[in-house]
Design an enzyme around this catalytic site. Sequence first.
Site, short mmCIF file in Angstrom:
data_model
loop_
_atom_site.label_atom_id
_atom_site.label_comp_id
_atom_site.label_asym_id
_atom_site.label_seq_id
_atom_site.Cartn_x
_atom_site.Cartn_y
_atom_site.Cartn_z
N LYS A 139 -11.90 -17.62 -3.44
CA LYS A 139 -11.36 -17.82 -2.07
C LYS A 139 -12.31 -17.07 -1.19
O LYS A 139 -12.92 -16.12 -1.65
CB LYS A 139 -9.97 -17.36 -2.07
CG LYS A 139 -9.84 -15.74 -1.72
CD LYS A 139 -8.38 -15.54 -0.91
CE LYS A 139 -8.30 -13.98 -0.80
NZ LYS A 139 -9.05 -13.78 0.60
N HIS A 166 -6.52 -14.85 -6.99
CA HIS A 166 -6.05 -13.99 -8.33
C HIS A 166 -4.73 -13.45 -8.19
O HIS A 166 -4.36 -13.05 -9.24
CB HIS A 166 -7.24 -12.82 -8.04
CG HIS A 166 -7.06 -11.74 -7.05
ND1 HIS A 166 -7.49 -11.96 -5.99
CD2 HIS A 166 -6.35 -10.82 -6.87
CE1 HIS A 166 -7.17 -10.98 -4.96
NE2 HIS A 166 -6.31 -10.34 -5.85
N LYS A 193 -1.32 -12.47 -11.73
CA LYS A 193 -0.50 -11.11 -11.67
C LYS A 193 0.65 -11.24 -12.34
O LYS A 193 1.42 -12.32 -12.13
CB LYS A 193 -0.52 -10.48 -10.28
CG LYS A 193 -1.59 -10.03 -9.53
CD LYS A 193 -1.09 -9.35 -8.28
CE LYS A 193 -2.49 -8.95 -7.24
NZ LYS A 193 -3.28 -7.94 -8.20
N GLU A 223 -2.36 -2.53 3.06
CA GLU A 223 -3.38 -1.73 2.66
C GLU A 223 -3.58 -0.54 3.26
O GLU A 223 -3.43 -0.36 4.45
CB GLU A 223 -4.81 -2.61 2.54
CG GLU A 223 -4.76 -3.63 1.57
CD GLU A 223 -5.16 -3.19 0.52
OE1 GLU A 223 -5.68 -2.26 0.19
OE2 GLU A 223 -5.30 -4.23 -0.43
N ASP A 263 -7.35 -14.18 5.61
CA ASP A 263 -7.68 -13.33 4.53
C ASP A 263 -6.62 -13.36 3.63
O ASP A 263 -6.81 -13.05 2.35
CB ASP A 263 -8.32 -11.90 4.78
CG ASP A 263 -8.71 -11.27 3.52
OD1 ASP A 263 -9.68 -11.96 2.88
OD2 ASP A 263 -8.65 -9.99 3.45
N HIS A 283 -2.96 -15.89 -0.41
CA HIS A 283 -2.21 -15.11 -1.19
C HIS A 283 -0.62 -15.28 -0.97
O HIS A 283 0.16 -15.33 -1.88
CB HIS A 283 -2.68 -13.80 -1.27
CG HIS A 283 -3.93 -13.46 -1.71
ND1 HIS A 283 -4.74 -14.34 -2.88
CD2 HIS A 283 -4.94 -12.69 -1.30
CE1 HIS A 283 -5.85 -13.73 -2.93
NE2 HIS A 283 -6.01 -12.78 -1.91
N LYS A 293 -4.05 -3.61 7.20
CA LYS A 293 -4.93 -2.64 6.89
C LYS A 293 -4.78 -1.50 7.55
O LYS A 293 -4.27 -1.45 8.65
CB LYS A 293 -6.58 -3.08 6.82
CG LYS A 293 -6.65 -4.45 5.92
CD LYS A 293 -8.26 -4.63 5.80
CE LYS A 293 -8.54 -5.57 4.92
NZ LYS A 293 -8.23 -5.19 3.47
N LYS A 326 -0.22 1.51 0.46
CA LYS A 326 -0.57 0.48 -0.58
C LYS A 326 0.19 -0.09 -1.34
O LYS A 326 1.10 0.48 -2.07
CB LYS A 326 -2.11 0.75 -1.19
CG LYS A 326 -2.28 -0.48 -2.18
CD LYS A 326 -3.58 0.00 -3.36
CE LYS A 326 -3.87 -1.18 -3.91
NZ LYS A 326 -4.52 -2.11 -3.37
#
Length: 345
Positions: free
Chosen positions: A27, A57, A61, A95, A114, A119, A202, A207
């Site tokens: 991506k 990804h 997980k 994040e 993003d 995701h 962010k 996190k």
Amino acid sequence: PPNVYASTAAELAHEGFGRESILINEKPFGYDYDSARKLNTGLAYHFDEMQIFRIDHYLAKEAVQNILVFRFANSLFYPVWNSRYIESIQINAYESIGVENRGSYYDGAGIIRDMIQNHLTQLLCLITMEAPVSLDAEDIRAQKINILKTIEVLGSRRFQYKGYHDEKGVAPDSTTETYAEMKLQINNFRWIGTPVYIRTGKALNRKGTEIGLKFKKVPRLLFNAGGALDANKIIFKIQPSEGIIIDMASKIPGSEIQLTNTNMSFCYRDSFPAEIPEAYQKLLLDAIRGDRTLFVSAEETEISWKKYEPFLGTGAIEFYEKGEVPAPRLAGGWIDFEKYKSICD
């Protein structure tokens, strides 16, 4: 980068790579709906869709793969997985770092492109989709597509951390968001009336990626006559510490009837002490085997872009300090994920 995916595929085909080949694409799959559609068309000109593996990804997980097992292998939860019992669904992806050395890329993208379009929307599909008729990749994709088609974005707020303009590669007048809050609804019989809140960004206070299901409160009777009893919650901790937490009420030992909130938790580190494979290990192995279950289809990418495109780069930017989380602007019950931070750590 996505703008050379199609030309790279063309060169590979020109050099003789054919039906025996697979293409693995990272991506982002395009920049908006039109670019995603053109990219998919360019790839499909030389290679069949069955040869194309688009990596997200998050899908590999272990905690994410366990969502479908939790839902469909346990009769305890399936009957209440609907709007009759669940008040809201909330997804957080925080994040603690800023854009670091990715300023030039990030400034042309933003957190909605993003994180949310790919995701987090994939997480939403897994937490809300109907049971597939089998575990075949195409049957699972069909159910995710059904959810994507019913998603409606009701509201969006964009934020930017102070000092973002000083990051390397960032335009001095940039209005790119580094934090976003969105409210969605799923217009199908199972979920209509249950709002979905997505919050991600962010330079925040910690996190962590979590999914929370907040159940409706019990009636104002018996133990909740005063209405102060907290709602039950199920928390899926995706990263960095994988686990599932059930938040429920219990009686405090003693002669008086007093209630408190307690947790039942399943932590990967306790139940499965062996090292958990990194997501890309499984994805690359699956691609070699030709297993497309954990990869994203062309149709999924295009539908998802179409849903979020009206909210890309639109709306006023609000500002927040590094290390702080903007207060929620969209109405709805807030799940305090910070409360569960130490569980499974």
